[in-house]
Scaffold this active site. Structure first.
Site, PDB file in Angstrom:
ATOM      1  NE  ARG A   1      -4.274   5.011  -9.294  1.00 25.17           N
ATOM      2  CZ  ARG A   1      -4.370   6.156  -9.141  1.00 25.17           C
ATOM      3  NH1 ARG A   1      -5.549   6.809  -9.393  1.00 25.17           N
ATOM      4  NH2 ARG A   1      -3.491   6.979  -8.759  1.00 25.17           N
TER       5      ARG A   1
ATOM      6  CB  SER B   1      -0.840  -4.321  -0.745  1.00 23.67           C
ATOM      7  OG  SER B   1       0.504  -4.513  -1.023  1.00 23.67           O
ATOM      8  NE  ARG B   2      -7.482  -2.479  -4.702  1.00 20.33           N
ATOM      9  CZ  ARG B   2      -6.635  -1.839  -5.672  1.00 20.33           C
ATOM     10  NH1 ARG B   2      -5.445  -1.422  -5.482  1.00 20.33           N
ATOM     11  NH2 ARG B   2      -7.149  -2.054  -7.051  1.00 20.33           N
ATOM     12  CG  LEU B   3      -2.849  -3.777   3.305  1.00 19.64           C
ATOM     13  CD1 LEU B   3      -1.650  -4.479   3.923  1.00 19.64           C
ATOM     14  CD2 LEU B   3      -4.382  -4.613   4.137  1.00 19.64           C
TER      15      LEU B   3
END
Length: 216
Positions: A10, A191-193
């Site tokens: 997700r 964006s996994r940041l």
């Protein structure tokens, strides 16, 4: 055969979390996040993974319930003679993890562990439902048993013992406090940041918390 999990993911889009916008004391931030988690996650908001270490250095983890927060740390209650109780008696340090999926948040806590005062354990035990009080006597936690009938027979025995009186707290049951030296707050982002803020103290005598942002 387990299904392919490589595509199971997700994208997060949580609120912003930055060190310069957080309180000096991590317990204040934890209290705020916990209140929001109770509103969003309901009865599971106080579930936390507790990791301890055995005498050979192997870690063991299980989910327990947070049952109190005070200025010194986070409280939970259990059988002192259980596996985790025996491990804490030899290595009095632990790690906790909270995961609140609705809020896209995680909190990690590491620190030393101490038993809470007898009076506090007594007060909490007295607040528990009677069936839970009896269960503290019935269950020899982490010990192998022949089956559920063994539990039912012990329950019947203790129901007789305490039929006409209040259930007293077993001497082998009580509370622990995890006194943090590190607390890390994780907020999911796109964006996994992700945002990660870590509070730490140099040692247990250091009264000042040091804040820093970590790479996701």
């Amino acid at each position: 055969m387990m299904s392919d999990l490589s595509g199971l993911r997700r994208d997060y889009e949580g609120e912003s979390l930055a060190p310069e916008h957080t309180p000096d004391d991590p317990m204040a931030l934890f209290d705020h996040w916990l209140e929001q988690a109770i509103a969003s996650e309901g009865l599971d908001a106080n579930a936390m993974t507790l990791a301890t270490i055995d005498g050979a250095g192997y870690p063991h983890a299980r989910v327990v319930l947070l049952k109190g927060v005070d200025p010194d740390g986070l409280l939970f209650y259990t059988n002192y003679q259980s596996q985790k109780g025996n491990e804490l008696a030899h290595v009095a340090h632990a790690a906790l993890v909270f995961w609140w999926p609705e809020l896209q948040r995680q909190v990690r806590v590491e620190g030393r562990v101490e038993k809470v005062a007898t009076e506090r354990s007594d007060d909490y035990f007295a607040s528990r439902p009677r069936k839970s009080q009896l269960a503290a006597w019935v269950s020899q936690q982490s010990v192998e048993i022949p089956g559920r009938d063994w539990l039912k027979e012990r329950l019947a025995r203790f129901e007789q013992v305490y039929a006409d009186k209040e259930v007293e707290r077993p001497p082998h049951w009580g509370g622990y406090r995890v006194v943090p030296h590190t607390m890390e707050f994780w907020q999911g982002q796109r964006s996994r940041l992700h945002d990660r803020v870590r509070y730490s103290r140099h040692d247990e005598h250091d009264v000042t918390w040091h804040r820093t942002r970590l790479a996701p």
